[in-house]
Design an enzyme around this catalytic site. Structure first.
Site, short mmCIF file in Angstrom:
data_model
loop_
_atom_site.label_atom_id
_atom_site.label_comp_id
_atom_site.label_asym_id
_atom_site.label_seq_id
_atom_site.Cartn_x
_atom_site.Cartn_y
_atom_site.Cartn_z
N GLY A 124 6.17 114.94 -47.74
CA GLY A 124 6.17 114.82 -46.28
C GLY A 124 4.81 114.39 -45.74
O GLY A 124 4.72 113.58 -44.82
N CYS B 4 -2.72 128.99 -43.12
CA CYS B 4 -4.19 129.04 -43.22
C CYS B 4 -4.59 129.16 -44.67
O CYS B 4 -5.03 130.20 -45.12
CB CYS B 4 -4.83 130.13 -42.39
SG CYS B 4 -3.79 131.41 -41.81
N ASN C 233 7.65 123.81 -37.61
CA ASN C 233 7.68 124.56 -38.88
C ASN C 233 7.31 126.03 -38.71
O ASN C 233 7.61 126.83 -39.58
CB ASN C 233 6.77 123.90 -39.91
CG ASN C 233 5.40 123.57 -39.37
OD1 ASN C 233 5.28 122.86 -38.38
ND2 ASN C 233 4.38 124.10 -40.00
N GLY D 188 11.42 116.65 -50.06
CA GLY D 188 12.47 117.22 -50.91
C GLY D 188 12.44 118.74 -51.01
O GLY D 188 13.48 119.39 -51.01
N HIS D 189 11.23 119.31 -51.07
CA HIS D 189 11.17 120.75 -51.37
C HIS D 189 11.51 121.65 -50.20
O HIS D 189 11.54 122.87 -50.34
CB HIS D 189 9.81 121.12 -51.99
CG HIS D 189 8.65 121.15 -51.04
ND1 HIS D 189 8.13 122.33 -50.60
CD2 HIS D 189 7.90 120.18 -50.48
CE1 HIS D 189 7.09 122.07 -49.79
NE2 HIS D 189 6.93 120.77 -49.72
C1 LIG Z 1 6.08 121.03 -45.22
C2 LIG Z 1 5.85 120.15 -44.07
C3 LIG Z 1 5.12 118.95 -44.20
C4 LIG Z 1 4.46 118.55 -45.50
O1 LIG Z 1 5.38 118.19 -46.48
P1 LIG Z 1 4.86 118.14 -48.03
O2 LIG Z 1 6.01 117.55 -48.77
O3 LIG Z 1 4.60 119.56 -48.40
O4 LIG Z 1 3.66 117.28 -48.05
C5 LIG Z 1 4.97 118.14 -43.09
N1 LIG Z 1 5.52 118.47 -41.91
C6 LIG Z 1 6.21 119.60 -41.74
C7 LIG Z 1 6.80 119.89 -40.40
C8 LIG Z 1 6.40 120.48 -42.79
O5 LIG Z 1 7.08 121.60 -42.61
#
Ligand SMILES: *Cc1c(COP(=O)(O)O)cnc(C)c1O
Length: 396
Positions: free
Chosen positions: A70, A324, A151, A200-201
Site C-alpha cells: 500500500g 507509533c 485506519n 494484500g495483507h
Molecule cells: C496499512 C496501510 C497502508 C500501508 O500499506 P502497506 O502494504 O503496509 O505498505 C497505507 N494506508 C492505509 C490506510 C493502511 O491502513
C-alpha cells in the site's frame, strides 16, 4: 484464550491465499520474463491474477499495477499526479488531515519542492464532506487524494461524492483504499476513482504485495528503475507467488463480502455496545459510516500503552490505533484531527475484527476490558484527582 483484534494492522492469511502461493514457490518458480515454458506459466499466473484484481475493482486489467504494498502504491500515485500537474504548471493538492503517513509524508516531500497542499479539517466524528473538497479545489489543483476509510477510527468517506466532484472539476482523484478493499464495496468505475491503492495483507493476503489501480490516461511515473516489468512502470521481477495469493484473497473476500460484512458488523456492534457502558469513555468515528470491523474508544484517565500491555497478558492483541513505531510519545494525529485534547488522545484503544473473529472471543474481550480499565484507573494519580473533584472529567 488468544484473541487477535489487530486486523487493521495486518491479517492472518486465508487458506485459499496460502494454497494459491505454494505452486509458485515449489514448482512454477520461473521468472515471468523468461521465454521457457516455466517462465511462461509464471507469466500466465501473473496475468490471471491481474484479471481477478481488475474484476474485483471494476477496472480493466491494463489499469492494474502490482507493487510492494500500500505504501508504494500511495507514493507512486501521488508522485505521478504531481509530475503530471507540474508539466501543466498546476502545483496544488487537496487531502485530509487524517491520512496514512504513506500519503502525508509523500505530500510533505512535495511541499518542500514547491507544491501547496490543503489539508481538509476532519469533523468530530471523523467525517469529511464532498462539499469541503469542492470548496478546496482551485485552478491550480492537480490532485485530490483522500483515504477511502480511516485506519484508526474506521470512518468511511463519501468516496462516490468526492469522485463525482473531481470528475466534474477535471481533477485527478486518488484514494488510499487499503482499509476498504475486501471489507466494503469498492468499484472504481462507479465511484469515478482515477487511482486507488490497496494492500494484500489487510484482507488475508500476504505482506509485501499491493496494487496501484491507475485509470487509462494517467501517466504513471516509475519509482523504481530497471527492467520493463509492469509495462515499464514498476521495475523488478514480479512477486508471482505473492501476487497470486493477493488475487486469491481478494477474490474470496469479494465473493463473501455481504455475508462477512453482516457477520463482522454484528460482533462489532456487540463490542461497541458493551464497551459504551464503561464510564468516562467515548467511541471515536462515525457510528454508521464505519468499517464493519472497527471499534475505537478513548478511556479517560489511562494510557493506551499500559492498556495494551495488560490486555496482552489476557491474550488479547489490540492496538492504540496509532502506528507509533518510532516509539515517540506524540499522540495520534488522527485523534488530534477529530478534536481530542492530548490527555484523551493518549487513552485510545483500537480493536479490529475479521471474518475469523468469534462470538466467544468478543464475550471474553467484553469481560476483560472493563476489568483492565478499572485496574489501571485505580493506579492512576490523575484519576484519583478527578474522582476527588480536584480535576474535571473531560468525558461523560
Ligand atoms: C496499512 C496501510 C497502508 C500501508 O500499506 P502497506 O502494504 O503496509 O505498505 C497505507 N494506508 C492505509 C490506510 C493502511 O491502513
Amino acid at each position: 484464550m488468544q484473541v487477535y483484534l489487530d486486523n487493521a494492522a495486518t491479517t492472518k492469511m486465508s487458506r485459499a491465499a496460502i494454497d494459491a502461493m505454494l505452486p509458485y514457490l515449489e514448482e512454477t518458480y520461473g521468472n515471468p520474463s523468461a521465454l521457457h515454458s516455466m517462465g511462461q506459466r509464471a507469466k500466465e499466473a501473473l496475468e490471471a491474477a491481474r484479471q481477478v484484481v481488475a474484476r474485483c475493482l471494476g477496472a480493466h486489467p491494463d489499469e492494474i499495477y502490482f507493487t510492494s504494498g500500500g505504501s508504494e502504491a500511495d507514493n507512486q500515485a501521488i508522485l505521478s499526479a504531481a509530475a503530471m500537474g507540474e508539466r501543466k504548471g498546476k502545483k496544488h493538492i487537496v487531502t485530509t488531515a487524517f491520512e496514512h503517513h504513506a500519503v502525508l509524508h509523500t505530500l510533505a516531500k512535495l511541499e518542500k519542492q514547491g507544491f501547496t497542499v490543503t489539508y481538509l479539517s476532519v469533523g468530530g466524528k471523523g467525517n469529511i464532506s464532498a462539499r469541503q473538497v469542492a470548496d478546496a479545489i482551485t485552478e491550480d489543483t492537480c490532485l485530490v487524494t483522500t483515504m477511502f476509510a480511516n485506519n484508526e477510527i474506521g470512518s468511511i468517506l463519501p468516496i462516490s461524492e468526492i469522485g463525482a466532484v473531481c470528475r466534474e472539476r477535471k481533477v485527478l482523484f486518488h484514494t488510499d483504499a487499503v482499509q476498504a478493499v475486501g471489507h466494503v464495496p469498492v468499484n472504481v468505475a462507479e465511484m469515478n476513482i482515477d487511482m486507488l491503492s490497496l494492500s494484500g495483507h489487510k484482507f488475508h493476503g500476504p505482506k509485501g504485495v499491493g496494487v496501484l489501480y491507475a485509470r487509462k490516461g494517467v501517466a504513471l511515473t516509475s519509482l523504481i528503475e530497471g527492467g520493463a516489468q509492469e509495462r515499464s512502470r514498476r521495475a523488478g521481477t514480479e512477486n508471482v507467488a505473492g501476487i497470486s495469493a493477493l488475487a486469491a484473497a481478494l477474490s474470496g473476500a469479494t465473493a463473501r463480502l455481504d455475508e462477512n460484512m453482516e457477520k463482522v458488523k454484528r460482533l462489532r456492534d456487540k463490542l461497541i455496545c458493551g464497551l459504551s457502558s464503561i464510564p468516562h469513555s467515548v467511541l471515536n468515528g462515525d457510528r454508521v459510516s464505519r468499517l464493519p470491523g472497527n471499534v475505537h474508544f478513548c478511556f479517560e484517565g489511562i494510557e493506551g500503552e499500559s492498556l495494551l500491555l495488560l490486555l496482552d497478558e489476557y491474550g488479547i492483541e489490540a492496538s492504540s490505533g496509532s502506528a507509533c513505531t518510532s516509539g515517540s510519545l506524540d499522540p495520534s494525529h488522527v485523534l488530534l484531527a477529530i478534536g481530542h485534547p492530548h490527555e484523551i488522545a493518549h487513552g485510545s484503544l483500537r480493536l479490529t475484527l475479521s471474518e475469523y473473529t468469534t462470538e466467544e472471543e468478543i464475550d471474553y474481550t467484553l469481560k476483560a476490558i472493563p476489568e483492565v480499565v478499572a485496574r489501571l484507573r485505580a493506579l492512576s494519580p490523575i484519576w484519583r484527582d478527578k474522582t476527588e473533584g480536584k480535576k474535571p472529567f473531560l468525558l461523560k
